[in-house]
Design an enzyme around this catalytic site. Sequence first.
Site, PDB file in Angstrom:
ATOM      1  N   GLY A 141       7.537  -2.718  -3.267  1.00  0.00           N
ATOM      2  CA  GLY A 141       6.214  -1.222  -3.767  1.00  0.00           C
ATOM      3  C   GLY A 141       7.387  -0.652  -4.221  1.00  0.00           C
ATOM      4  O   GLY A 141       6.683  -0.267  -5.727  1.00  0.00           O
ATOM      5  N   CYS A 199       3.980   3.595   8.371  1.00  0.00           N
ATOM      6  CA  CYS A 199       4.373   4.715   8.075  1.00  0.00           C
ATOM      7  C   CYS A 199       5.306   5.969   8.548  1.00  0.00           C
ATOM      8  O   CYS A 199       4.757   5.850   9.907  1.00  0.00           O
ATOM      9  CB  CYS A 199       3.062   5.143   7.517  1.00  0.00           C
ATOM     10  SG  CYS A 199       3.808   6.924   6.696  1.00  0.00           S
ATOM     11  N   PRO A 235       0.724  -1.096  -0.031  1.00  0.00           N
ATOM     12  CA  PRO A 235      -0.018  -0.040   0.165  1.00  0.00           C
ATOM     13  C   PRO A 235       0.858   1.229  -0.334  1.00  0.00           C
ATOM     14  O   PRO A 235       1.734   0.930   1.497  1.00  0.00           O
ATOM     15  CB  PRO A 235      -0.812  -0.025   1.357  1.00  0.00           C
ATOM     16  CG  PRO A 235       0.097  -0.983   2.353  1.00  0.00           C
ATOM     17  CD  PRO A 235       0.928  -1.439   1.477  1.00  0.00           C
TER      18      PRO A 235
END
Length: 329
Positions: free
Chosen positions: A228, A102, A18
């Site tokens: 990613g 994050c 994500p």
Amino acid sequence: MVKIGNIELGEFPLLLAPMEDVSDPPFRAVCKEGGADLMYTEFVSSEGLIRDAAKSVQKLDIFEYERPIGIQLFGSDIETMGECARIATKVNPDLIDINYGCPVKQVACRGAGAALLQDIPKMVKMTEAVVKATHLPVTVKTRLGWDESTKNIQEVAERLQDIGIKALTVHGRTRVQMYKGDADWTLIGRIKENSRINIPIFGNGDIDSPEKALDYRNRFGVDGIMIGRASIGYPWIFNEIKHFMRTSEHLAPPTTAERVRACRKHLDFSIRWKGDRTGVVEMRRHYASYFKGLDNFKPFRMRLVETMSYQEINDILEEVTETYVAELA
């Protein structure tokens, strides 16, 4: 067979990470075609979702061909995260993922994302609230720790498994490292060696080639790999890794025509999903990645990012195909 709850993902699944402002439905569409086995939405703010903020709600859009697909949530308030999980469950994803990784200031300095690595008891309570709020499998993505002195991921893995998560993805850096330096998968491997751990463990960080994917699978024993940044503009990486793992041979790299085809599919979906203006503007960040490595591509890129005309963009892409196919002939 690797399973998250009842979701079967094959022998060694490759997951699309994500990524904020990247992992939207148009990007996920080309990555699914490129071989991604499990994908996640951009992270969704629990506070935004509770307030019914348009941007947060739009991130809940998922499509049948994407399955299995997970919705990733982040937040700093336990009760709000539980309510957010209930809202996300209503759109019927295959799983719910919690972002404890994050590192950016706007997230971590507000007590969300990687900030929870500084408060493991709160992380456990928040995770438990999400698990109790949904019937779907809950997974977690996090980092090794906050900094070098607090690499507590082995404890985190045990405690989160004990309260019900069904898989764990670990990025091999601390929050302080951000995305700098090399990812260290050593502790990820140690989690896999722990006899108490029985959920799938996925590794994340720096996988940018089939050789590295195979090497890290063999060295660290992970159940799968999350990719990613290496997939941005290069959705073929998933199938390239799978082919290399099966055959020890490389697939031929995508031709210019194939790059243009993927870019155009991404653009068309972007416009359908976001509207003409936003779809064109937000696609601009992807052109350099799709055509990375092509000699003297900059003039084409400048023209692509300067126009608002869909037809002109298609004309330029056609010109790109003709130019580089002619050069290779």
